[in-house]
Design an enzyme around this catalytic site. Structure first.
Site, PDB file in Angstrom:
ATOM      1  N   LYS A  22      43.169  33.540  42.608  1.00 51.33           N
ATOM      2  CA  LYS A  22      44.088  33.378  43.747  1.00 51.33           C
ATOM      3  C   LYS A  22      43.462  32.463  44.788  1.00 51.33           C
ATOM      4  CE  LYS A  22      44.153  36.620  47.115  1.00 51.33           C
ATOM      5  NZ  LYS A  22      43.919  36.122  48.492  1.00 51.33           N
ATOM      6  N   ASN A  23      42.192  32.712  45.134  1.00 53.30           N
ATOM      7  CA  ASN A  23      41.585  31.984  46.248  1.00 53.30           C
ATOM      8  C   ASN A  23      41.174  30.566  45.882  1.00 53.30           C
ATOM      9  OD1 ASN A  23      42.100  34.159  47.821  1.00 53.30           O
ATOM     10  ND2 ASN A  23      40.002  34.936  47.847  1.00 53.30           N
ATOM     11  N   CYS A 118      44.737  39.688  61.694  1.00 55.27           N
ATOM     12  CA  CYS A 118      44.898  40.119  60.302  1.00 55.27           C
ATOM     13  C   CYS A 118      44.254  41.506  60.232  1.00 55.27           C
ATOM     14  CB  CYS A 118      44.169  39.099  59.430  1.00 55.27           C
ATOM     15  SG  CYS A 118      43.711  39.705  57.831  1.00 55.27           S
ATOM     16  N   ARG A 123      39.612  36.638  62.513  1.00 54.33           N
ATOM     17  CA  ARG A 123      39.685  35.462  61.631  1.00 54.33           C
ATOM     18  C   ARG A 123      40.105  34.200  62.397  1.00 54.33           C
ATOM     19  NH1 ARG A 123      42.249  37.234  56.018  1.00 54.33           N
ATOM     20  NH2 ARG A 123      40.904  35.571  55.263  1.00 54.33           N
ATOM     21  N   ASP A 308      34.983  40.650  49.154  1.00 56.88           N
ATOM     22  CA  ASP A 308      36.262  40.991  48.516  1.00 56.88           C
ATOM     23  C   ASP A 308      36.102  42.049  47.426  1.00 56.88           C
ATOM     24  OD1 ASP A 308      37.686  37.644  48.668  1.00 56.88           O
ATOM     25  OD2 ASP A 308      37.363  39.188  50.174  1.00 56.88           O
ATOM     26  N   ARG A 400      50.074  40.681  46.371  1.00 58.97           N
ATOM     27  CA  ARG A 400      49.560  39.403  46.883  1.00 58.97           C
ATOM     28  C   ARG A 400      48.434  38.869  46.005  1.00 58.97           C
ATOM     29  NH1 ARG A 400      48.099  39.139  53.019  1.00 58.97           N
ATOM     30  NH2 ARG A 400      47.693  37.061  52.214  1.00 58.97           N
TER      31      ARG A 400
END
Ligand code: EPZ
Length: 421
Positions: A22-23, A118, A123, A308, A400
């Site tokens: 995803k990233n 967030c 952030r 993460d 997500r």
């Protein structure tokens, strides 16, 4: 809002395919803005964040089409019609801010909403702004939007980051590919997603060296061409599913996983007594002898332990033998999964960026709530070995970043189902 119901069961057995990252994909997609030629991404993950980025690129006038059930993204930015990234898109997904650098480089101007707060932290974007201003962009904040312009184009510069920010590194590197002259970026982020982005930019004609190290050097070029690029495997999904047998016992092979993506994470699994073997097809995790051992973990920029994977590792440590210390150094509020795990009988004490987890023999299923992407999957992992039923609500967070969670975990014998709201 859908829920996911997990019933704790016995050991897991089988294999789980790992999707594209995803990233990486969220940085690769904005790269299309740098060129008039088509950019095609293969091995793209099927996620709501990717759909959000697709919508954003389309709002700028780019063509972005998802093919082959979402695994291929065909994009082209021949005729851009806007350089404005609206708040209603950016607030949903911070990675939308990765259009800032490409838009300034390609169009000479951009209006990008600040992402706003967030769940896991403030952030800010100060490092993005610092680097882009060093390249000659003039950026001011008004009414919640960053208004950037570089009428005479960008010029190469020496940029020294105070913190190895992933997003700032990506925005700066993408912008520098079209700057006049040489850019040297120090204390650059070293994540595999940065390496993947640079490989794609190089295929488009960019001249970049040093990806994966703290010093990246970019020679600006006049224009970039098109490319077809395969998205690198998702090391966070990989680490997540490696923890499933570590928590529930059994043997699971994660297909497409590569050791160099998760070396520090695997070192911690080994320390906890979990066996990991690199096979021709991926990484195989075996755990058949009782509870994991307690360990201490500190999150750091790559190649350190990934933030993460912190929530997912905590789920394993809840039933480890002994007391573990989890030190979260990247985000200021990334322990929201702790109170939910406590509802399942975990013993966790949080003080600032430090969580102390005292392992218990077994967790007990309970209704719990997902609060952010990685917290949601950590609750599902905890439910795999808990006594009884765990009901995780607000699973839109999960969609997500994890495709087909129920199918992938069912495939190795987990008792899990998605319940429509
Ligand atoms: C990327 O976010 C990832 N997102 C995050 O993954 C990941 O947690 C993070 O990198 C760290 O590895 C994507 O790649 C889309 P940072 P990013 O800039 O780029 C501070 C997930 O779960 N900072 O390295 O936003 C910031 O506040 C997500 O997939 C500044 O202070 O991360 C944070 O505390 C969550 N000023 C720290 O640095 C800035 O200008 C790390 O941020 C930028 C960042």
């Amino acid at each position: 809002m859908d829920s996911i119901v997990v019933t704790g069961g016995g050991p897991l057995q089988g294999e789980i395919p790992i999707a594209g990252a995803k990233n990486a994909c969220l940085a690769l997609m904005p790269a299309t803005l740098l060129s008039e030629e088509p950019l095609t991404l293969t091995n793209a993950p099927r996620l709501s964040d990717i759909k959000t980025m697709t919508t954003l690129l389309q709002s700028l006038g780019a063509e972005a089409t998802s093919l082959q059930d979402g695994q291929v993204l065909a994009m082209s930015s021949h005729d851009l019609t806007s350089s404005r990234a609206d708040y209603d898109i950016v607030r949903k997904m911070r990675a939308s801010n990765l259009v800032l650098g490409p838009l300034i480089a390609r169009m000479g101007h951009a209006e990008v909403s600040l992402p706003g707060g967030c769940a896991i932290g403030a952030r800010p974007m100060d490092l993005h702004i610092f680097g882009l201003e060093k390249l000659g962009a003039e950026i001011e904040l008004s009414e919640g939007y960053l208004h950037a312009k570089a009428p005479g184009g960008l010029k190469g510069a020496q940029i020294d980051l105070d913190f190895a920010s992933v997003g700032a590194t990506e925005n700066i590197v993408m912008a520098a590919t079209l700057a006049k002259g040489t850019t040297v970026l120090t204390n650059a982020a070293r994540e595999p997603e940065i390496v993947d982005l640079v490989r794609c930019l190089r295929a488009m004609g960019a001249e970049i060296d040093g990806e994966g190290t703290s010093r990246i050097e970019i020679q600006g070029v006049d224009r970039l061409g098109g490319a077809t690029h395969q998205v690198v495997a998702d090391r966070i999904e990989l680490g997540t599913y490696m923890l499933a047998p570590a928590i529930a016992g059994g043997e699971v092979e994660c297909l497409g996983g590569r050791m160099e993506l998760v070396e520090s994470f695997v070192g911690k699994l080994n320390e906890a007594g979990i066996e990991v073997e690199e096979t021709k097809r991926g990484l195989k995790v075996t755990h058949t002898n009782g509870r994991p051992k307690a360990i201490d973990v500190t999150t750091e920029p790559f190649p350190g332990f990934p933030t993460d994977l912190q929530a997912q590792m905590m789920a394993m440590l809840c039933t480890a033998e002994g007391s573990s210390q989890l030190n979260e150094t990247i985000f200021e509020n990334r322990f929201m999964h702790a109170p939910e795990l406590t509802r399942m009988g975990a013993e966790i004490e949080v003080q600032g960026g430090m969580a102390t987890v005292t392992g218990v023999d077994k967790l007990r299923g309970a209704p719990v709530m997902a609060t952010d992407l990685r917290a949601s999957i950590s609750l599902i992992l905890a439910g795999l070995a808990a006594e009884g039923e765990t009901v995780v609500s607000r699973v839109y967070h999960l969609d997500r970043g994890y495709e087909h969670v129920v199918r992938k975990l069912r495939g190795v014998g987990a008792q899990i189902e998605r319940v429509k709201a």
